[in-house]
Structure formats: structure tokens, C-alpha cells
Design a protein around this motif. Structure first.
Motif, PDB file in Angstrom:
ATOM      1  N   MET A   1      -8.607  30.786  62.363  1.00 58.06           N
ATOM      2  CA  MET A   1      -8.594  30.076  61.103  1.00 58.06           C
ATOM      3  C   MET A   1      -7.514  30.670  60.212  1.00 58.06           C
ATOM      4  O   MET A   1      -7.046  31.775  60.441  1.00 58.06           O
ATOM      5  N   LYS A   2      -7.162  29.902  59.212  1.00 59.52           N
ATOM      6  CA  LYS A   2      -6.138  30.362  58.281  1.00 59.52           C
ATOM      7  C   LYS A   2      -6.681  31.525  57.455  1.00 59.52           C
ATOM      8  O   LYS A   2      -7.882  31.597  57.187  1.00 59.52           O
ATOM      9  N   PRO A   3      -5.800  32.409  57.012  1.00 57.14           N
ATOM     10  CA  PRO A   3      -6.237  33.528  56.169  1.00 57.14           C
ATOM     11  C   PRO A   3      -6.930  33.071  54.887  1.00 57.14           C
ATOM     12  O   PRO A   3      -7.862  33.709  54.428  1.00 57.14           O
ATOM     13  N   GLU A   4      -6.499  31.937  54.309  1.00 59.61           N
ATOM     14  CA  GLU A   4      -7.120  31.416  53.095  1.00 59.61           C
ATOM     15  C   GLU A   4      -8.597  31.109  53.332  1.00 59.61           C
ATOM     16  O   GLU A   4      -9.454  31.440  52.514  1.00 59.61           O
ATOM     17  N   THR A   5      -8.886  30.485  54.472  1.00 61.18           N
ATOM     18  CA  THR A   5     -10.259  30.130  54.816  1.00 61.18           C
ATOM     19  C   THR A   5     -11.094  31.378  55.048  1.00 61.18           C
ATOM     20  O   THR A   5     -12.224  31.494  54.566  1.00 61.18           O
ATOM     21  N   ALA A   6     -10.530  32.336  55.772  1.00 60.57           N
ATOM     22  CA  ALA A   6     -11.247  33.582  56.059  1.00 60.57           C
ATOM     23  C   ALA A   6     -11.536  34.345  54.767  1.00 60.57           C
ATOM     24  O   ALA A   6     -12.641  34.859  54.581  1.00 60.57           O
ATOM     25  N   ALA A   7     -10.559  34.412  53.861  1.00 63.91           N
ATOM     26  CA  ALA A   7     -10.759  35.114  52.596  1.00 63.91           C
ATOM     27  C   ALA A   7     -11.869  34.453  51.790  1.00 63.91           C
ATOM     28  O   ALA A   7     -12.710  35.143  51.202  1.00 63.91           O
TER      29      ALA A   7
ATOM     30  N   PRO B   1      -4.732  42.873  52.408  1.00 66.24           N
ATOM     31  CA  PRO B   1      -3.541  43.488  53.004  1.00 66.24           C
ATOM     32  C   PRO B   1      -2.608  42.439  53.633  1.00 66.24           C
ATOM     33  O   PRO B   1      -3.066  41.370  54.055  1.00 66.24           O
ATOM     34  N   ALA B   2      -1.343  42.766  53.711  1.00 57.52           N
ATOM     35  CA  ALA B   2      -0.338  41.840  54.245  1.00 57.52           C
ATOM     36  C   ALA B   2      -0.664  41.392  55.660  1.00 57.52           C
ATOM     37  O   ALA B   2      -0.502  40.217  55.990  1.00 57.52           O
ATOM     38  N   GLU B   3      -1.143  42.299  56.508  1.00 60.49           N
ATOM     39  CA  GLU B   3      -1.442  41.910  57.887  1.00 60.49           C
ATOM     40  C   GLU B   3      -2.562  40.866  57.958  1.00 60.49           C
ATOM     41  O   GLU B   3      -2.598  40.041  58.855  1.00 60.49           O
ATOM     42  N   PHE B   4      -3.461  40.878  56.992  1.00 59.08           N
ATOM     43  CA  PHE B   4      -4.524  39.872  56.932  1.00 59.08           C
ATOM     44  C   PHE B   4      -3.936  38.537  56.487  1.00 59.08           C
ATOM     45  O   PHE B   4      -4.218  37.493  57.067  1.00 59.08           O
ATOM     46  N   ARG B   5      -3.112  38.568  55.446  1.00 62.25           N
ATOM     47  CA  ARG B   5      -2.526  37.347  54.885  1.00 62.25           C
ATOM     48  C   ARG B   5      -1.568  36.659  55.849  1.00 62.25           C
ATOM     49  O   ARG B   5      -1.428  35.449  55.834  1.00 62.25           O
ATOM     50  N   GLU B   6      -0.880  37.435  56.677  1.00 61.35           N
ATOM     51  CA  GLU B   6       0.157  36.879  57.540  1.00 61.35           C
ATOM     52  C   GLU B   6      -0.345  36.498  58.922  1.00 61.35           C
ATOM     53  O   GLU B   6       0.376  35.883  59.687  1.00 61.35           O
ATOM     54  N   GLY B   7      -1.569  36.844  59.242  1.00 62.50           N
ATOM     55  CA  GLY B   7      -2.085  36.565  60.574  1.00 62.50           C
ATOM     56  C   GLY B   7      -3.003  35.360  60.604  1.00 62.50           C
ATOM     57  O   GLY B   7      -3.110  34.592  59.656  1.00 62.50           O
TER      58      GLY B   7
END
Length: 112
Positions: A1-7, A18-24
Motif C-alpha cells: 500500500m502507499k505510505p499515505e494509506t499506511a500512515a 522517516p524518509a525510508e517509510f515515506r519513499e517505500g
């Protein structure tokens, strides 16, 4: 899923992750792991924020619309939320009463 949805599912502000979360990309298994065993950054974000508007609204016991009517449009930290609760401005008191009445009415309708 997209990082937006996961967040959103984790109840945190995407821009504070963190950047690795946002970019993955986050798989269901990774999301379940984050929920079951949250890393330090996630624990810190949940504890101190900044929090997304849905979390801010829940902590203040108002609706998201009530936040906007009160002039709160930006994410808030836990300290800012606590300061707002301590200050207890008129708009917050009013919106809490509106939210309480809305919940009471929803409960009444559910029981019918």
C-alpha cells in the motif's frame, strides 16, 4: 500500500515519518508488524506528534469539522493539544458539547 494509506492506518502524520517509510511501499505484513511491534520512531510519533487532524480531533473530543471551525488547520503536537485543553477556549467547549450531543443522538438512533 502507499505510505499515505499506511500512515493513516497507523494514526501518524506522513510528513513526520522517516524518509525510508515515506519513499517505500508498505505491505500488509509490514503494516501488521508495525502495529504489533512499533519501532521507536512510531512510538515517539504516537506519543508526542505531530498528530494528523483526525487524531487531534479525537484527543480534543471534537469533530474534524469542529477543529476547522475553531481555526485549527495544522497538525498539533501532544504538548499543544494539552495546552489547548488547559486553556479551554469557548470554541472548544462549544464543539465538545456539539460532539457529545451528536454521539448521544447517534446512540439513541442505534437503540431504536
Amino acid at each position: 500500500m502507499k505510505p499515505e494509506t499506511a500512515a493513516k492506518k497507523l494514526g501518524v502524520l506522513l510528513s513526520a515519518t522517516p524518509a525510508e517509510f515515506r519513499e517505500g511501499v508498505v505491505s500488509r505484513d509490514e503494516l501488521n508488524e508495525l502495529q504489533a511491534k512499533p519501532p521507536a520512531w512510531l512510538v515517539e510519533l504516537r506519543r508526542n506528534g505531530p498528530h494528523p487532524k483526525q487524531v487531534v480531533a479525537a484527543k480534543l473530543r471534537v469533530s474534524v469539522s469542529g477543529l476547522i471551525r475553531g481555526g485549527i488547520t495544522e497538525p498539533l503536537t501532544t504538548a499543544e493539544i494539552e495546552a489547548l485543553k488547559a486553556e479551554n477556549p469557548d470554541w472548544l467547549e462549544h464543539e465538545q458539547a456539539v460532539q457529545a450531543e451528536t454521539r448521544k443522538e447517534a446512540q439513541r438512533l442505534k437503540q431504536r
